[in-house]
Each structure stands twice: as C-alpha cells, then as structure tokens.
Design a protein around this motif. Structure first.
Motif, short mmCIF file in Angstrom:
data_model
loop_
_atom_site.label_atom_id
_atom_site.label_comp_id
_atom_site.label_asym_id
_atom_site.label_seq_id
_atom_site.Cartn_x
_atom_site.Cartn_y
_atom_site.Cartn_z
N THR A 22 -22.76 -16.25 37.53
CA THR A 22 -21.77 -17.19 36.97
C THR A 22 -20.97 -16.49 35.87
OG1 THR A 22 -23.29 -17.94 35.26
CG2 THR A 22 -23.33 -19.15 37.37
N GLU A 45 -17.90 -18.44 39.87
CA GLU A 45 -19.06 -17.60 40.17
C GLU A 45 -18.74 -16.68 41.33
OE1 GLU A 45 -21.69 -20.91 40.91
OE2 GLU A 45 -21.41 -20.74 43.08
N THR A 277 -11.30 -21.05 48.09
CA THR A 277 -12.72 -20.78 47.85
C THR A 277 -12.91 -19.74 46.74
OG1 THR A 277 -12.68 -19.15 49.63
CG2 THR A 277 -13.48 -21.34 50.21
N ASP A 279 -13.01 -20.09 43.71
CA ASP A 279 -13.91 -20.56 42.65
C ASP A 279 -15.37 -20.16 42.91
OD1 ASP A 279 -13.80 -22.27 44.87
OD2 ASP A 279 -14.39 -24.03 43.71
N ILE A 280 -15.78 -20.16 44.18
CA ILE A 280 -17.19 -19.87 44.48
C ILE A 280 -17.44 -18.46 45.05
CG2 ILE A 280 -18.01 -22.25 44.75
CD1 ILE A 280 -17.50 -21.90 47.81
N HIS A 281 -16.36 -17.79 45.51
CA HIS A 281 -16.55 -16.45 46.09
C HIS A 281 -15.96 -15.34 45.23
CE1 HIS A 281 -16.51 -18.49 50.34
NE2 HIS A 281 -17.69 -18.58 49.76
#
Ligand code: ACO
Length: 326
Positions: A22, A45, A277, A279-281
C-alpha cells in the motif's frame, strides 16, 4: 463473396503476485504520502513479485488462466507472444520460457518490447500473423516485474509501478458474408524515438552491462500522453467508420488516473465507459491493459458484441490502439 478472416479474443486471464504494497507501507521507507500518490496518479496499492518469482512465472500463470477461460489446451496454440520490458534473462526471450513452462513443444514464441504499449503492439502483431495464415491461435501475454527496474529510494518513480500479468487467446475465425462482425477490426501503432530519454532505463547489455533503473521526465510524459493517445484512437475510428459515441468500453493503459481522465475527457467519453484499475494495480507497463481487460470481462462489463477500444502509450515513445468487436 468471400469470407472475412478475423482474430477473435476467445479467452482472457490474469495473474497478480500475492504481495500487496500500500501507499502507507511505501511511505515508511521513502519520503511520500498516500495523499500525494492518490491525488497525483490515483494509485492506492500495487502487487510486487516475490523473490524468485520471475516475469515468465507471472506470464505462465496468466496464460493458464486465459487458456482455461477459452476452454483450450496448450496443444491448440501455435504462437506465444510475450510483451515485456522485464524478461527473466537478457536472452532467451520470456516467451520461450513460457512455452517451456506450459509444455508446448511445437510452434514458436517471441517477445515484443514496446514498454507500456507492448500489449497493444502484441495484439496487432498476433492479428497480422493470424490474418496472414502463419498462426491459427495465439497466446498474447503482457507480463512485467517492473519493480526490478525501480530505484526504491527515488520517490518520483518508485511509487508509480507494480508487477503483474494478463493474457488473451486470439483465434482465427472466418466470418461468412452477412455474419455479425467480431474480433480485431483494426490497430494503429506509432513510435517516435526522438523522445527516448523522457522515459528510459539507464542500463542495458550494450551500454553499461547492468540492468539500470527507470528515469522519467514526469511532466514531459504527461504533456505528450493525452494528445498521442487521442490521436491514435481517432485513427482507428477513422479506419473503421466508427465514432467515439459507438464505443462501449475504453480500456486504457493504466499509468495514471489523471492521464486516463484527460484522454477520456478530450475524446468526450462518459467516465462510466472507461475501465480504471490503476488504483489497485498501479502502472504494470505491458501488463496493464490485459489486467484491466480481465477485470472488466470477469465482472461482466465487457460482453460479446461490445465495441472495445484498447490503447497504450509508453517509453520510446511508443503508442497505439486496437479497436475490437468483442
Ligand atoms: N511523494 C511526494 N512528493 C513527490 C513525489 C512523491 N512520490 N514525487 C515527486 N514529489 C514532489 C517533487 O519532488 C516536487 O517537489 P518540489 O516542488 O519540492 O520540487 C513536487 O512533488 C512536484 O513534482 P512534479 O514532478 O512537478 O510533480 P507533478 O505534479 O508533475 O507530478 C507526476 C508528477 C505524477 C509523475 C506527473 O508528472 C505525471 O503524472 N506524469 C506522467 C508520468 C506517468 O504517469 N508516468 C508513468 C509511466 S509513463 C506511461 O506509462 C505513459
């Protein structure tokens, strides 16, 4: 009247390393903050490959998932293309290692190096091999362990990237006259080497003999990105007679939320048609488009019959887009 040969995507898969880092965790080791990263690039993250976990491992896992999704076995594939900037070795290609790991003893395999545009370049290349008759089914993989190119003390680059892999199976389909269109309709690829030093890695076999680290003129990359992305999107639309309003989904390279939003706004795309994506990758370079694609296919947003635009831009500069009837 003759049949039309099309390359249809018949399977999609992905793989992400288990370790999630994170922004807060990064802020413990480098002078940054969750707020700065989210506000500037939209990343929360990223996944980071484990020690001993290589690009070909990520690629192989994504390929297996795509084959399973297509209901095919490795015997059905005649070509593997891996888009990567972070191969396991200087040579052989990551693609030949994936070929070995999948137990494929026929056909051929090679890598494509176009940095973040690699997957779009690979889709266009696979489409050409299929249309020329040199391959019937192609595994097209974008896979990166980009974390290995980062200077983890350089806050201007290390917060931006992540590791992962996505894959599709592309299959030759002959459409009879009057049958609804399917598959890759067109691709447009561009590069301009004059910009090489705006985003590059300061090492390589022929220069330093080392791997090197990522260097980026961030504001310069940002300045070029939106214009170049929209240009190539318009090229594919002009080639096929479609308009932005016909698009069901826009699947951009996930470098940066502000670049994606800027390109979407310039094109006049409603935000709900844009797959996001990052934000998460984070930015997984050549893996980012197939990772975003696999999320949107798995959650049921992208479905058969939809008009889907893939686009990417990266080091070189390279950039490109593929227009696909799903
Ligand atoms: N945390 C906190 N502060 C930071 C960080 C960080 N991680 N990184 C830079 N800063 C600081 C800088 O040191 C600078 O401080 P200063 O004013 O005291 O000197 C300040 O933030 C502003 O720096 P800039 O580089 O001007 O920041 P900018 O607002 O331009 O944002 C960014 C930088 C996010 C990289 C932006 O230029 C950008 O989005 N560029 C596009 C690049 C990109 O997305 N690359 C991905 C790879 S390319 C591709 O895939 C297309």
């Amino acid at each position: 009247m003759t049949n039309t040969v099309r390359s249809v995507i018949c399977g999609v898969g992905s793989y992400l390393p288990a370790n999630v880092v994170t922004n807060e965790e990064l802020a413990k080791t480098v002078d940054t903050s969750d707020e700065w990263i989210q506000q500037r690039v939209g990343i929360k993250e990223r996944h980071i490959a484990a020690e001993g976990e290589y690009t070909s491992d990520l690629a192989t896992a994504a390929a297996r998932a795509a084959l399973a999704n297509a209901g095919l076995a490795i015997e059905d594939i005649d070509l593997i293309i891996v888009a990567t900037t972070t191969p396991d070795y200087t040579f052989p290609s990551a693609a030949t290692l994936v070929q070995m790991k999948l137990g494929m003893h026929h056909g051929f395999a090679f890598d494509i190096q176009a940095v973040c545009s690699g997957f779009v370049y690979a889709v266009a290349t696979a489409d050409s091999y299929i249309k020329s008759g040199m391959a019937r089914r192609v595994l097209v993989i974008g896979a990166e362990t980009f974390s290995r190119l980062l200077d983890w003390t350089d806050r201007t680059t290390c917060v931006l990237f992540g590791d992962g892999a996505g894959a599709v199976v592309m299959e030759r389909v002959e459409l009879a006259p009057g049958e609804p269109e399917r598959g890759v309709l067109t691709s447009a690829l561009r590069s301009d080497g004059r910009h090489w030093d705006k985003l590059y890695v300061d090492g390589g076999p022929s220069t330093t003999g080392t791997t090197g680290h990522v260097h980026m003129q961030g504001p310069e990359v940002f300045r070029h990105a939106v214009g170049k992305i929209t240009d190539v999107v318009y090229t594919t639309l002009e080639q096929t007679g479609y308009t932005v309003g016909d698009l069901d989904w826009f699947v951009p390279h996930q470098a940066n939320k502000r670049i994606i939003e800027g390109a979407g706004a310039k094109l006049g795309l409603p935000p709900e048609k844009v797959i996001m994506t990052v934000d998460i990758h984070a930015n997984t370079s050549a893996a980012s488009v197939p990772l975003a694609l696999s999320v949107a296919v798995a959650d049921g947003r992208i479905k058969q019959g939809d008009l889907v635009m893939l686009e990417a831009m990266g080091g070189g500069f390279t950039w490109g887009a593929s227009l696909i009837r799903w």
